[in-house]
Design an enzyme around this catalytic site. Structure first.
Site, PDB file in Angstrom:
ATOM      1  N   ASP A   1       2.640   3.879 -12.728  1.00 47.44           N
ATOM      2  CA  ASP A   1       3.766   4.781 -12.492  1.00 47.44           C
ATOM      3  C   ASP A   1       3.367   6.185 -12.944  1.00 47.44           C
ATOM      4  OD1 ASP A   1       6.416   5.873 -12.157  1.00 47.44           O
ATOM      5  OD2 ASP A   1       7.201   3.846 -12.274  1.00 47.44           O
TER       6      ASP A   1
ATOM      7  N   HIS B   1       1.161   7.691 -10.621  1.00 55.24           N
ATOM      8  CA  HIS B   1       2.089   8.393  -9.732  1.00 55.24           C
ATOM      9  C   HIS B   1       2.127   9.881 -10.082  1.00 55.24           C
ATOM     10  CE1 HIS B   1       4.473   4.512  -8.491  1.00 55.24           C
ATOM     11  NE2 HIS B   1       3.176   4.418  -8.286  1.00 55.24           N
TER      12      HIS B   1
END
Ligand SMILES: *[C@@H]1O[C@H](CO)[C@@H](O)[C@H](O)[C@H]1NC(C)=O
Ligand SMILES: *[C@@H]1O[C@H](CO)[C@@H](O)[C@H](O)[C@H]1NC(C)=O
Ligand SMILES: *[C@@H]1O[C@H](CO)[C@@H](O)[C@H](O)[C@H]1NC(C)=O
Ligand SMILES: *[C@@H]1O[C@H](CO)[C@@H](O)[C@H](O)[C@H]1NC(C)=O
Ligand SMILES: *[C@@H]1O[C@H](CO)[C@@H](O)[C@H](O)[C@H]1NC(C)=O
Length: 459
Positions: free
Chosen positions: A256, A279
């Site tokens: 993430d 991310h």
């Protein structure tokens, strides 16, 4: 090495002699250390420091026995010490620790949390102690003046948590079963100040790796965070209501956001970090469920983002109020990143876009500078994506020295802008014709009202 030095130093200082003698007998027995014969490096003029070794409090360090009680006792002793103290988790040992809250304030404001061995979480939800929150594992609460350091590892053993059927697409046939879907944050600092984290390695957190809430004066340096690219929600470092933070020289790969900066955070400086797969670095998400968010004075510089879904991102939900302002992204190298530069004011996760209707309010985005953003993008989406709110435009975006090329092939995608205002200082690749020049705040009463709201809600 440090321990040897400390021990040597302690022999010279009668005050801590007793402390060392009683606290670290097992340390002295450890073959890896020969505190007396080791040549002491030039001693720093540091004050006396007492070592609290978890082994002296009954820890087994075998990776099987539950060492939580010993760990808590050692913490309490270190925290109650008037003198600077060092809580030691010695090398070549694995400490199985259950969910625990380590509470301050401590008597000393110079506590060293020395991780040389491995700290290991229980193995998944089935092993989690029933009466404990499933949202956090190691919690530091109201600590002022602590340094977490050492060459050891903090292992969250997240694999079984990631596979819960309530995690995205982990249910039967790729479904996502309804929650609650709590998973523990590996390390949480709550209401802390003057923290330092250096050299620590963390891996496989069930959820965020390290999260700061209401903390100030935090220095993070040379830390390593590693979880698989597909591990859900395993943000590297998350800041919430936290200020005066530096994050330097660190490596993060996870499933993430590499670093995420939440509401109420300001004066944040990030330099020389490498993210990916991840991310990317995110401000947000902000404004969820019409909440207020103010985030300002954020700098990210001299960093690398590779094989990631996003590069530098600002994400806000529809609705909400407050502002993101004074943000600089400078000299960032992108390597095969899907959305190197992205502002998404239509952020919506979980239930799908239908659950996030457009609203007339938004957290405003103003004063964001992109300087020297270079490298390659994955050709699935435009390299620059500035999707600002319909109701509240993004203003004062400045762009210079941006050069983004497709990672493969010749297909160049045009940037996407929506309601985005600002200036392009130098010619960019690809050209950013879609950015609207000027400042809408200088014209019209409506914009003036927005400005007032902004001034009213954020400092
Ligand atoms: C999963 O998919 C298979 C094949 O499409 C189907 O036969 C099966 O019934 C599905 N199972 C559930 C629980 O939906
Ligand atoms: C940047 O960080 C890396 C560790 O990730 C380190 O090896 C390197 O020396 C740092 N560079 C500078 C200029 O400090
Ligand atoms: C912005 O944050 C930096 C630290 O990152 C700090 O040195 C500087 O004073 C802050 N600027 C303002 C205007 O507060
Ligand atoms: C919200 O507004 C944007 C921009 O006008 C539009 O592209 C999008 O379709 C709208 N979304 C919904 C759910 O109405
Ligand atoms: C634009 O943003 C920069 C920070 O990125 C700030 O220094 C400047 O004052 C802003 N200008 C206006 C007109 O708001």
């Amino acid at each position: 090495m440090l321990i040897s030095c400390l021990s040597a130093l302690c022999f010279l200082i009668p005050l801590c002699f007793l402390g060392l003698f009683t606290q670290s007998r097992s340390l002295l027995e450890d073959d890896d250390y020969s505190p007396i014969s080791a040549p002491a490096p030039a001693p720093e003029p540091s004050p006396a420091q007492i070592v609290f070794n978890v082994m002296s409090y009954g820890a087994a360090g075998d990776g099987i026995s539950d060492d939580t009680e010993a760990f808590k006792m050692a913490w309490d002793a270190a925290c109650q010490s008037q003198l600077p103290s060092l809580l030691l988790l010695p090398p070549h040992r694995t400490f199985l620790i259950q969910s625990v809250i380590l509470t301050g304030p401590c008597k000393t404001n110079a506590l060293v949390f020395q991780v040389e061995g491995t700290i290991m979480a229980p193995d998944g939800p089935e092993s989690w102690p029933r009466s404990y929150s499933k949202r956090q594992w190691l919690v530091f609460y109201r600590i002022n003046g602590m340094s977490m350091q050492g060459g050891g590892v903090i292992d969250g053993r997240g694999a079984k948590w990631w596979e819960l059927p309530c995690k995205p697409h982990r249910g039967i046939n790729g479904t996502t079963l309804p929650g609650p879907c709590d998973s523990p944050v590996a390390i949480r600092f709550f209401w802390c100040s003057n923290l330092r984290m250096e050299g620590v390695k963390m891996k496989n957190s069930p959820q965020f790796h390290v999260r700061f809430d209401r903390c100030e004066h935090v220095q993070i340096e040379s830390i390593f965070i590693k979880s698989p690219a597909g591990s859900p929600n395993t943000d590297g470092i998350h800041l919430e209501n936290t200020n005066h933070v530096t994050i330097y020289n660190s490596l993060i790969s996870n499933g993430d956001d590499c670093v995420s900066i939440g509401a109420g955070s300001y004066n944040i400086y990030i330099k020389n970090i490498t993210c990916g797969p991840s991310h990317g670095i995110s401000i947000g998400s902000l404004g969820m469920k019409n909440t207020a968010a103010c985030v300002w004075n954020i700098t990210v510089s001299e960093s690398v983002i590779k094989h990631s879904d996003n590069g530098v991102r600002i994400k806000t939900w529809q609705g909400g109020y407050g502002a993101v302002s004074a943000v600089t992204f400078r000299n960032i190298l992108m390597d095969t990143v899907r959305n190197p530069i992205i502002i998404d004011q239509y952020y919506c996760s979980g239930a799908g876009r239908a659950a996030c209707p457009n609203q007339t309010a938004a957290v405003s985005v103003t004063g964001v500078s992109y300087e020297g953003i270079k490298g390659t993008y994955d050709v699935r989406s435009p390299p620059v994506h500035l999707a600002c709110s319909d109701a509240v435009p993004c203003t004062n975006l400045t762009v210079s020295d941006v050069e983004l090329l497709p990672a493969e092939g010749q297909r160049i995608l045009d940037p996407f802008c929506w309601n985005a205002y600002g200036d392009v200082a130098t010619l960019t690749v690809p050209p950013l014709f879609c950015l609207i020049g000027g400042d809408p705040r200088l014209a019209g009463a409506g914009a003036g009202a927005d400005r007032q709201l902004l001034d009213h809600t954020c400092p």
